[in-house]
Design a protein around this motif. Sequence first.
Motif: not given
Length: 275
Positions: A48-68
């Motif tokens: 989703s759009a939330l997963d595609l924010i450069p750099v920030l999506s990676y940082v806030f998800s702890g470098g993991k996929c939100r789904y799996c």
Amino acid sequence: MNAVLFILIFILGTVFGSFYNCLAMRLEREEDFIKGRSHCMSCGHELSALDLIPVLSYVFSGGKCRYCKEKVSVRYPLTEVLFGLLTLGVFIKDLYLPAHAAGTDILSYLFVYPDFNPWILVIRFLRDFILVGMLFTLSVVDIETYIIPDGLIITALIAWIVSAFFLCDGIKDAGLHLLAGLVGGAFMLILSGIMDRVLKKESLGGGDVKLIALLGLYLGFFGLYELLLFSSLIGIAVAVITKSRKIPFGPSIAAGAYLVLLVGDVIRDAYLSLF
Ligand SMILES: [Zn+2]
């Protein structure tokens, strides 16, 4: 004011970095990059759009996929940050410094100086921005596959041809750039022929030859000379540091070209002032 502008340009760069990384991955897999939405490489979940924010999506998800919860490659934030910085460099060189030299800020420079056509600078910035995007993407693809896709070189070639109507100082100037491209390509072709014989294996790829020809066109004769010098030094440094026998040359050429784009004229002026 400048700090805000620089941050905005950096963010714009990370967005493009994200796009070019995606383009590179689809070129590596020879996927159709027009169709198909972005998806997780492990579970295939659509992002989703939330997963595609450069750099920030990676940082806030702890470098993991939100789904799996599978780890996401560090390649994503790295390419985003790197392209943000590369974009900022081109912006400072092509737009910020000329305005600064005229003693003003960029917006006043573009809109208040009627006697000179500062929009030429915008065209130059857009052209260099496209070139750097293509160099960035082909470097990533070359590192992964040892192939430089023709489409990226052709895109940069079209950008040069279109911008030449505004940026070239007459037919003679355009002709000299064209000649520099031909000489660069011919030089690489001869060099790769000699190296193939000496090393008894394929050394430089056809992509490298086309890339140097393209950059000769962009940078002109002195720029071509600087490019060959910088790229060789970077290539040797990479070979020494990685201790690898098979390294792609594309990224070294791209890095050399970026250096010439940013500081090539400063070095040329310093060199010529010696005589
Ligand atoms: Zn996943």
